[in-house]
Scaffold this motif. Structure first.
Motif, mmCIF file in Angstrom:
data_model
loop_
_atom_site.group_PDB
_atom_site.id
_atom_site.type_symbol
_atom_site.label_atom_id
_atom_site.label_comp_id
_atom_site.label_asym_id
_atom_site.label_seq_id
_atom_site.Cartn_x
_atom_site.Cartn_y
_atom_site.Cartn_z
ATOM 1 N N ASN A 14 -4.799 -11.428 -13.841
ATOM 2 C CA ASN A 14 -4.729 -10.110 -13.199
ATOM 3 C C ASN A 14 -5.649 -10.072 -11.978
ATOM 4 O O ASN A 14 -5.258 -9.625 -10.900
ATOM 5 N N LEU A 15 -6.873 -10.576 -12.165
ATOM 6 C CA LEU A 15 -7.815 -10.634 -11.058
ATOM 7 C C LEU A 15 -7.351 -11.625 -9.984
ATOM 8 O O LEU A 15 -7.551 -11.398 -8.788
ATOM 9 N N GLY A 16 -6.738 -12.704 -10.425
ATOM 10 C CA GLY A 16 -6.217 -13.682 -9.478
ATOM 11 C C GLY A 16 -5.111 -13.102 -8.625
ATOM 12 O O GLY A 16 -5.038 -13.349 -7.410
ATOM 13 N N PHE A 17 -4.259 -12.308 -9.244
ATOM 14 C CA PHE A 17 -3.184 -11.642 -8.514
ATOM 15 C C PHE A 17 -3.768 -10.663 -7.504
ATOM 16 O O PHE A 17 -3.309 -10.570 -6.360
ATOM 17 N N LEU A 18 -4.810 -9.949 -7.918
ATOM 18 C CA LEU A 18 -5.484 -9.004 -7.029
ATOM 19 C C LEU A 18 -6.094 -9.732 -5.834
ATOM 20 O O LEU A 18 -5.931 -9.307 -4.681
ATOM 21 N N ALA A 19 -6.807 -10.837 -6.099
ATOM 22 C CA ALA A 19 -7.453 -11.593 -5.029
ATOM 23 C C ALA A 19 -6.435 -12.119 -4.023
ATOM 24 O O ALA A 19 -6.638 -12.024 -2.805
ATOM 25 N N GLU A 20 -5.327 -12.654 -4.519
ATOM 26 C CA GLU A 20 -4.299 -13.194 -3.624
ATOM 27 C C GLU A 20 -3.625 -12.079 -2.823
ATOM 28 O O GLU A 20 -3.324 -12.254 -1.635
ATOM 29 N N THR A 21 -3.411 -10.938 -3.468
ATOM 30 C CA THR A 21 -2.823 -9.794 -2.764
ATOM 31 C C THR A 21 -3.707 -9.369 -1.600
ATOM 32 O O THR A 21 -3.233 -9.169 -0.472
ATOM 33 N N GLU A 22 -5.011 -9.226 -1.866
ATOM 34 C CA GLU A 22 -5.935 -8.789 -0.830
ATOM 35 C C GLU A 22 -6.034 -9.822 0.293
ATOM 36 O O GLU A 22 -6.156 -9.465 1.473
ATOM 37 N N LYS A 23 -5.975 -11.089 -0.072
ATOM 38 C CA LYS A 23 -6.008 -12.156 0.934
ATOM 39 C C LYS A 23 -4.804 -12.058 1.864
ATOM 40 O O LYS A 23 -4.943 -12.155 3.095
#
Length: 207
Positions: free
Chosen positions: A130-139
């Motif tokens: 979930n956090l990984g998806f968030l990080a990639e989205t923000e990137k």
């Protein structure tokens, strides 16, 4: 669970129908409007800001979805903080679109709903993913804002200041997700996200 669903429906309706308000002062508040901006350039800049506004609609849906099944207090706090900052972005974009004579996208209800579902699915499956998806989205959003900064009329200093402030926030959200233990997504997931982002930006630019 029924109460949570009703709360999210109410929040979605408010996000999509009420004029957003910001908690932070707009980054361009002290800058005067440039009267030399041509009508065609205003129109194009309004379209870019419409894309960014829709991106913030997606962000609101995504964060609410990610919070739906989340049970980690630290992650909850960070997601809520980020959602508040994204709400500022939503308000800034909305007002700037009005000032440039543009309109927000008609696709926003679909974008919010689909983003909520994606966020909820990720929060249900795995905390680190979930956090990984968030990080990639923000990137990807930060990269998208960088492209817009290279395309908007350089005389539109107000829009440029808004985009720069949004970019700084997005990069901060990515860093926070990584610091909390975000799991890096596999290349296929990143590619799919990139394709979906391009589709959203192309359609909301015109619709």
């Amino acid at each position: 669970m029924i109460d949570k669903v009703l709360i999210e429906i109410d929040r979605a309706l408010k996000t999509l129908t009420l004029e957003p308000t910001e908690k932070r002062v707009r980054p361009d508040a002290s800058i005067q409007e440039n009267s030399s901006l041509s009508t065609p350039n205003k129109k194009i800049n309004a379209q870019y800001m419409r894309v960014n506004h829709s991106g913030e609609i997606c962000a609101q849906g995504l964060y609410r979805g990610q919070l739906f099944f989340n049970r980690n207090a630290l992650i909850k706090s960070e997601l809520e903080k980020a959602a508040d900052e994204e709400a500022d972005h939503l308000a800034w974009c909305n007002k700037r679109i009005e000032e440039l004579g543009g309109k927000t996208s008609k696709l926003n209800p679909v974008l919010y709903t689909s983003s909520f579902i994606i966020g909820a699915f990720n929060s249900f499956v795995d905390e680190k993913s979930n956090l990984g998806f968030l990080a990639e989205t923000e990137k990807q959003v930060a990269l998208h804002l960088t492209r817009h900064l290279g395309r908007v009329d350089k005389n539109d200093i107000k829009t440029i200041h808004i985009l720069k402030a949004m970019k700084a926030d997005e990069e901060g959200h990515e860093s926070s997700a990584i610091a909390m233990g975000a799991k890096e997504l596999n290349p296929l997931a990143k590619k799919i996200m990139g394709k979906a982002s391009k589709l959203m930006t192309k359609t909301t630019f015109y619709i």
